[in-house]
Design an enzyme around this catalytic site. Structure first.
Site, short mmCIF file in Angstrom:
data_model
loop_
_atom_site.label_atom_id
_atom_site.label_comp_id
_atom_site.label_asym_id
_atom_site.label_seq_id
_atom_site.Cartn_x
_atom_site.Cartn_y
_atom_site.Cartn_z
N TYR A 51 44.62 42.70 40.05
CA TYR A 51 46.61 42.83 39.19
C TYR A 51 48.15 42.90 40.31
O TYR A 51 48.82 42.96 39.80
CB TYR A 51 45.57 43.44 37.69
CG TYR A 51 44.77 43.30 37.68
CD1 TYR A 51 44.31 42.02 37.52
CD2 TYR A 51 44.40 43.95 36.05
CE1 TYR A 51 42.94 41.62 37.00
CE2 TYR A 51 43.42 43.58 35.22
CZ TYR A 51 42.92 42.39 35.73
OH TYR A 51 42.05 41.63 34.74
N HIS A 120 35.37 41.70 41.23
CA HIS A 120 35.64 40.51 39.89
C HIS A 120 35.40 39.53 39.60
O HIS A 120 35.50 39.20 38.84
CB HIS A 120 37.23 41.03 40.67
CG HIS A 120 37.94 40.09 39.29
ND1 HIS A 120 39.35 41.22 39.85
CD2 HIS A 120 38.02 39.63 38.46
CE1 HIS A 120 40.72 40.56 38.85
NE2 HIS A 120 39.81 40.01 38.17
#
Length: 307
Positions: A51, A120
């Site tokens: 992110y 992830h």
């Protein structure tokens, strides 16, 4: 029906039922937004190296804890390893690179211990077991309290089992009435792996309506979600809540921690208010019939692929 749980078991610890997601919050905005989220009552903050906002999130955690008079132990923090993706010119990380990435995340967040560390996505078949071994070792060393994965299928998890390593404690996946993944969820529950829901608000009529937040897959569902006849709008009116509250309540009532995101303090508060109403069995059954398959986020398929 049993009362709505405010926390879910995650291995030997517990995770709040409602967390605060930070995807698409810019690093220079994250500190203020996260501090506000903590101030209004969020006790789980979810971020990721991918992110590109961990430093801002870390600043917001420090400010939010101080502002609310909390201790570090009052807050649950999740971040994620970006595993690399050879298709994007980003070689998959091995054992040493995974540990280095964890240290970079921990430093950026300003924390000694991460409550939940996830891989992830299942990238790089030749490196996935190394990545998972690194997470197992980090937990054994006490710098991570729980470990898990994100966007993993049953095949990816069986790969871990075949390597003789402990299975994940959580799998963060897209879950909402239009993407319910019943077979995967049943497998996770049978193995004691907690499903954590992201993108809970995909069916929301205004989901990712802001410039730069859309995607090709988003467009596929936008027409239905913006329809005046949306069943979620109708249900929300009947319960006297927002569409977002309805969809989030569906997630938690289904047994999944959820991760709503908003930069608006009033909406932050509203998204936390999931305990003042209950979706009836009839409406839950109606929503169960709305499943459309994989959803809009990561495609999940052959374990050799990124997933």
């Amino acid at each position: 029906m049993t009362p709505l749980q405010s926390r879910f078991a995650l291995g030997d610890i517990h995770i709040p039922a409602v967390g605060f997601g930070t995807y698409l919050i810019a690093d220079n905005d994250a500190a203020g937004v996260v501090a506000d989220a903590i101030s209004v009552g969020y006790r789980h903050i979810d971020t990721a190296a991918g992110y590109h906002n961990e430093a801002g999130v870390g600043g917001g955690i420090a400010d939010g804890i101080a502002r609310a008079g909390l201790s570090r132990d009052d807050l649950f923090v999740t971040t994620k390893l970006w595993p690399g993706n050879a298709a994007w010119g980003d070689p998959p990380k091995g054992y040493d690179e995974t540990r280095a990435a964890f240290e970079a995340s921990r430093t950026a967040l300003g924390l000694d211990v991460i409550d939940l560390y996830l891989i992830h996505a299942p990238s790089g078949v030749e490196k996935r077991v190394e990545q998972w071994q690194a997470l197992c070792d980090l937990k054994a060393e006490g710098v991570v309290r729980a470990i898990g994965v994100s966007n993993y299928t049953e095949a990816h998890i069986e790969e871990i089992r075949a390597a003789g390593l402990p299975l994940p404690e959580a799998n963060q996946i897209e879950l909402h009435p239009w993407s319910q993944k019943p077979d995967l969820v049943a497998f996770l529950r049978a193995e004691g792996i907690l499903p954590i829901a992201y993108s809970s608000l995909v069916p929301l009529s205004t989901w990712r309506a802001e410039p730069g937040q859309s995607s090709a897959k988003t467009e596929e569902m936008k027409a239905d979600s913006q329809s005046a006849e949306s069943p979620f709008k109708t249900m929300a009116v009947r319960y006297g809540v927002s569409e977002a509250q309805l969809l989030l309540r569906w997630g938690v009532q289904s047994g999944y921690p959820v991760l709503p995101k908003s930069t608006n303090v009033d909406r932050m508060k509203q998204n936390l208010d999931l305990f003042s109403f209950e979706i009836t069995r009839q409406d839950m059954d109606m929503m169960a019939a709305m499943d459309r398959g994989d959803g809009v986020a990561w495609a999940t398929g052959d374990p050799r692929d990124i997933g």
